[in-house]
Scaffold this motif. Sequence first.
Motif, PDB file in Angstrom:
ATOM      1  N   GLN A 215       0.873  -1.144   0.142  1.00 16.20           N
ATOM      2  CA  GLN A 215      -0.381  -0.185  -0.199  1.00 16.20           C
ATOM      3  C   GLN A 215       1.174   1.510  -0.146  1.00 16.20           C
ATOM      4  OE1 GLN A 215      -3.645  -0.049  -0.019  1.00 16.20           O
ATOM      5  NE2 GLN A 215      -3.353  -2.345  -0.706  1.00 16.20           N
ATOM      6  N   LYS A 216       0.214   2.306  -1.087  1.00 21.47           N
ATOM      7  CA  LYS A 216       1.767   3.095  -1.244  1.00 21.47           C
ATOM      8  C   LYS A 216       1.154   4.280  -2.054  1.00 21.47           C
ATOM      9  CE  LYS A 216       4.717   0.889  -5.038  1.00 21.47           C
ATOM     10  NZ  LYS A 216       3.969   0.057  -4.909  1.00 21.47           N
ATOM     11  N   LYS A 217       1.153   5.590  -1.543  1.00 24.34           N
ATOM     12  CA  LYS A 217       0.929   6.347  -2.796  1.00 24.34           C
ATOM     13  C   LYS A 217       2.372   6.766  -3.034  1.00 24.34           C
ATOM     14  CE  LYS A 217      -0.265   9.463   0.408  1.00 24.34           C
ATOM     15  NZ  LYS A 217       0.538   8.227   2.028  1.00 24.34           N
ATOM     16  N   PRO A 218       1.820   7.909  -4.467  1.00 25.68           N
ATOM     17  CA  PRO A 218       2.780   8.027  -5.257  1.00 25.68           C
ATOM     18  C   PRO A 218       4.350   9.087  -4.406  1.00 25.68           C
ATOM     19  CG  PRO A 218       1.341   8.532  -6.283  1.00 25.68           C
ATOM     20  CD  PRO A 218       0.721   8.307  -5.080  1.00 25.68           C
ATOM     21  N   ASP A 220       5.718   7.454  -1.825  1.00 27.83           N
ATOM     22  CA  ASP A 220       6.349   7.021  -0.988  1.00 27.83           C
ATOM     23  C   ASP A 220       7.953   6.208  -0.653  1.00 27.83           C
ATOM     24  OD1 ASP A 220       4.124   7.785   0.780  1.00 27.83           O
ATOM     25  OD2 ASP A 220       3.400   5.932   0.335  1.00 27.83           O
ATOM     26  N   ASP A 248      10.561   6.447  -7.086  1.00 32.69           N
ATOM     27  CA  ASP A 248       9.803   5.800  -7.667  1.00 32.69           C
ATOM     28  C   ASP A 248       8.550   6.493  -9.146  1.00 32.69           C
ATOM     29  OD1 ASP A 248       8.967   7.819  -5.877  1.00 32.69           O
ATOM     30  OD2 ASP A 248       7.315   6.044  -4.994  1.00 32.69           O
ATOM     31  N   SER A 249       9.636   7.396  -9.534  1.00 27.46           N
ATOM     32  CA  SER A 249       9.046   8.609 -10.222  1.00 27.46           C
ATOM     33  C   SER A 249      10.555   8.887 -11.167  1.00 27.46           C
ATOM     34  CB  SER A 249       8.075   9.667 -10.437  1.00 27.46           C
ATOM     35  OG  SER A 249       9.546  10.225  -9.074  1.00 27.46           O
TER      36      SER A 249
END
Length: 486
Positions: A215-218, A220, A248-249
């Motif tokens: 469970q994660k948001k951009p 994190d 993660d981007s």
Amino acid sequence: MDLGSPSLGWWPLALVSVTMALISLIGRSIGGALLVGTVFGAVFFFAHLVWVGEFLGPVPWVALAGLEALLFGAGAIPIALAYRWAGRPRAHGGVQLVVVPLIVAALWSTREVVMGAWPYSGFPWARLGMTQVESPFREVASWTGVTGLSFLIVALCAAIVQGVRAGSPRFLRRLFPVGIVALVLVATPQFPTTSAGNLRVGWVQGNGPAGYFDQKKPGDVLAAQSEATVPLLGQPMDLLVWPEGGVDSDPLDNVRTASELDRLVRAAGAPLLMNAATARGEDVFNTSLLWTADPADRQWHDKVNPVPFGEYVPDRSFYERIVPDLVGLIQREYTPGTNPPLVRIGQVGVGLGICFDVIYDQVIWDGARSGAQLYVFQTNNADFRGSDENLQQLAFARMRAIETGRAVVNVSTVGTSQVIAPDGATIDTIGVDTAAGRVTTVALRTGLTPASVLGPWLTLLLTIGAGTGLTMLGIAHAHSRPRPSP
């Protein structure tokens, strides 16, 4: 064989396993060899690769282990033919006690080479040589490479089998040369490389939510890595290292991410070797990027062997008909990289291996020949938490240090992360599920080991030798058969 590998790593059992596997093929028909070899492969690979199904379910585990078992079984057929065509060794058959073990060992090694290259770039994970990272044979890998070490171990086991089969009451005396060879292998030192100073490396295991189902948001994962890096800021370092997927981007496209990395580089006073998915045109790459304050100095390397069914789906339309839900999880289609696995920190070459690229010999050899003075292996083990996967991968990292005579910094998102000395010894470690960072002074080495230079040629020679030797046995067997009288 599985007990001879991490996590337990009882390496003598690997030799027992090889010996029993060879004995089980003597006197078999082609069908019998296929069956026995496949059963051996199934028992081993389903146990050894159980971590594949930890989070992704049984289908990938069954598919991979089942395929490996079938390939292992097919590779048992030539070994059985070699034993059949060689016939029973005579008590004084000295030549056969040498030649047959060498052919059998070459056939075993060729099977490893084929399984490591096909299909879909292969899966050279469970190789015999890699079980020996704790054994007294390990330093031989710096001379022969992992494939060569597999060959020598099988040759020793096959020589013992042939000596016992000879049936002489003095067979122990006949095995004396085998013991001498084994002692020579034990006494063989690691090939010496030359000290070239040190590099202060900061390495960070952020323990962020980097798995498929976390469970994660951009942002994190980047936030977790940044937070774990803070205690290192202010300490002198020449290079800061984050694991695979630590960002993660795409920092080449996301201004906010790029700004955060710029801030960290300024605070650390050192370039940051990070990893992210990057897009160039229509292609997406798994990229290790050396982020510097000056954009003109940035360097990158793209993963050479994206993982099939993990980072891309070969023949996607076909597999979507079989397992549409699993295939649907893999939205990106990573493109194989073609740039060298190396970045430079000033005059210091840093060899790279992104996650499972550590198991591909060519990536490691290319780094050494391009000027690597140490290696950084970046990995993301988040989907295999609590399994043997990260320990098996660490064994590869340690063997690569021995093979190349280079220190290794092996950094994971969630653990285990380690700094490994050029002789394969562990210098420092961060355990699983721990957010932490270290600054370690890492030895630099120059000079190429024979494994790095001759490895590709030795692999080719063993493959050709296996085919040639088996053919010669077949011809000799055909000529030795009694011809029917007219």
